[in-house]
Design an enzyme around this catalytic site. Structure first.
Site, PDB file in Angstrom:
ATOM      1  N   SER A  29      -0.165 -11.563 -19.445  1.00 31.57           N
ATOM      2  CA  SER A  29       0.379 -10.596 -18.492  1.00 31.57           C
ATOM      3  C   SER A  29       0.721 -11.193 -17.143  1.00 31.57           C
ATOM      4  CB  SER A  29      -0.596  -9.425 -18.304  1.00 31.57           C
ATOM      5  OG  SER A  29      -1.874  -9.880 -17.927  1.00 31.57           O
ATOM      6  N   ASP A 265      -4.073  -6.022  -8.388  1.00 23.95           N
ATOM      7  CA  ASP A 265      -4.916  -5.024  -9.047  1.00 23.95           C
ATOM      8  C   ASP A 265      -6.276  -5.564  -9.479  1.00 23.95           C
ATOM      9  OD1 ASP A 265      -4.250  -6.649 -11.146  1.00 23.95           O
ATOM     10  OD2 ASP A 265      -3.148  -5.138 -12.287  1.00 23.95           O
ATOM     11  N   HIS A 268      -4.280  -9.359 -11.549  1.00 29.55           N
ATOM     12  CA  HIS A 268      -2.963  -9.968 -11.389  1.00 29.55           C
ATOM     13  C   HIS A 268      -2.641 -10.149  -9.910  1.00 29.55           C
ATOM     14  CE1 HIS A 268      -2.957  -7.552 -15.162  1.00 29.55           C
ATOM     15  NE2 HIS A 268      -2.508  -8.698 -15.644  1.00 29.55           N
TER      16      HIS A 268
END
Length: 300
Positions: A29, A265, A268
């Site tokens: 991600s 967050d 990330h």
């Protein structure tokens, strides 16, 4: 990002690998531009708020490192045509998910013993791509996972020595360093096994760790501050999520100044941090061999 930085960014991209105009990325991600949203669940608001103005499949408030590497962040989602394999640059950003899962499921000795297999599986994937005609590889190692704010969130027993002087979990960073050591060694052997490949190893760990250690100097705030989400008094509502607590509906909203945050967050990085990292790796300062991305397609 100042005017000079934009000029450097445009210059690098305009000359990226000469005729190699296509970039295909493989990764978790940290470099996902929409696969998770397409296959499982869409990223919610306020993801994407700093650049796209709405969620755009990225786990950040805006662009990722791969977006700053690519010319157009919205045109990199098609599958390659067969004739493009040998004319494209293939970027990789792996390791964080492997280690994060390992920390939850294995003891440290067990995870350490699993690293060679993880690295060999990755090398096998590189080899398969090479056999299909791929020649240029830009490979990121994994970052300092022990410095992610979310990693420390559930450590209630904060024993002496758990954290280093910068606030990162020592044992997790040490595992990331070991993973990267073995990955780099395996890439060196791949250079002999794949004689026509251009393999560039990029030390993302050092770039990210340098930013975390010197965040204030570079205009960021506390690198362990989480911009998006509600994390107070052991109550955790993740970015973009809602939770009913004592009759109150709490939303994991974004902070007012994501451009000053390293972490978006908790897991990330923010767009501003991604941009800083991209600016510092594109010129080859953290690469082996120490070449800019504009030369990453050249066999050396």
């Amino acid at each position: 990002m100042g005017r000079k930085d934009f000029m450097l960014y445009d210059f690098i991209l305009n000359f990226l690998c000469s005729e190699k105009e296509t970039i295909y990325n493989f990764g978790d991600s940290n470099s996902d531009t929409g696969a998770i949203s397409a296959a499982f669940w869409p990223t919610p608001s306020p993801y994407g708020t700093s650049y796209f103005g709405k969620p755009a499949g990225r786990n950040s408030d805006g662009r990722l490192i791969i977006d700053f590497i690519a010319r157009n962040p919205m045109e990199r989602n098609k599958l390659p045509r067969p004739q493009e394999f040998s004319r494209a640059l293939y970027t990789f950003d792996i390791g964080q998910n492997d280690l994060a899962t390992g920390f939850r499921k294995f003891s440290m000795p067990q995870l350490r013993s699993a690293i060679p297999d993880i690295v060999n599986q990755f090398a096998a994937a590189i080899t398969r791509l090479y056999q299909q005609g791929t020649r240029a590889f830009w490979i990121h190692n994994t970052g300092p996972i022990g410095c992610l704010p979310a990693t420390a969130m559930y450590f209630r027993n904060r024993r002496p020595g758990l954290f280093n002087k910068y606030g990162c979990i020592r044992s997790q960073n040490a595992m990331a360093v070991e993973f990267n050591k073995q990955l780099k060694a395996r890439i060196n052997t791949l250079r002999a096994e794949l004689p026509h490949a251009a393999l560039t190893y990029v030390d993302i760990y050092s770039a990210k760790y340098h930013l975390i250690r010197n965040a204030i100097i570079y205009g960021f705030n506390d690198p362990f501050k989480i911009c998006c989400g509600h994390h107070k008094n052991n109550v955790h509502v993740w970015c973009g999520q809602r939770l009913m607590i004592n009759g109150t509906n709490i939303f994991g909203a974004a902070c007012g100044s994501p451009a000053t945050c390293v972490s978006w967050d908790g897991v990330h990085y923010s767009q501003a941090a991604n941009q800083w990292i991209a600016n510092h790796i594109l010129n080859g300062s953290f690469s082996d061999p120490p070449i800019p991305i504009s030369s990453a397609c050249l066999k050396r």
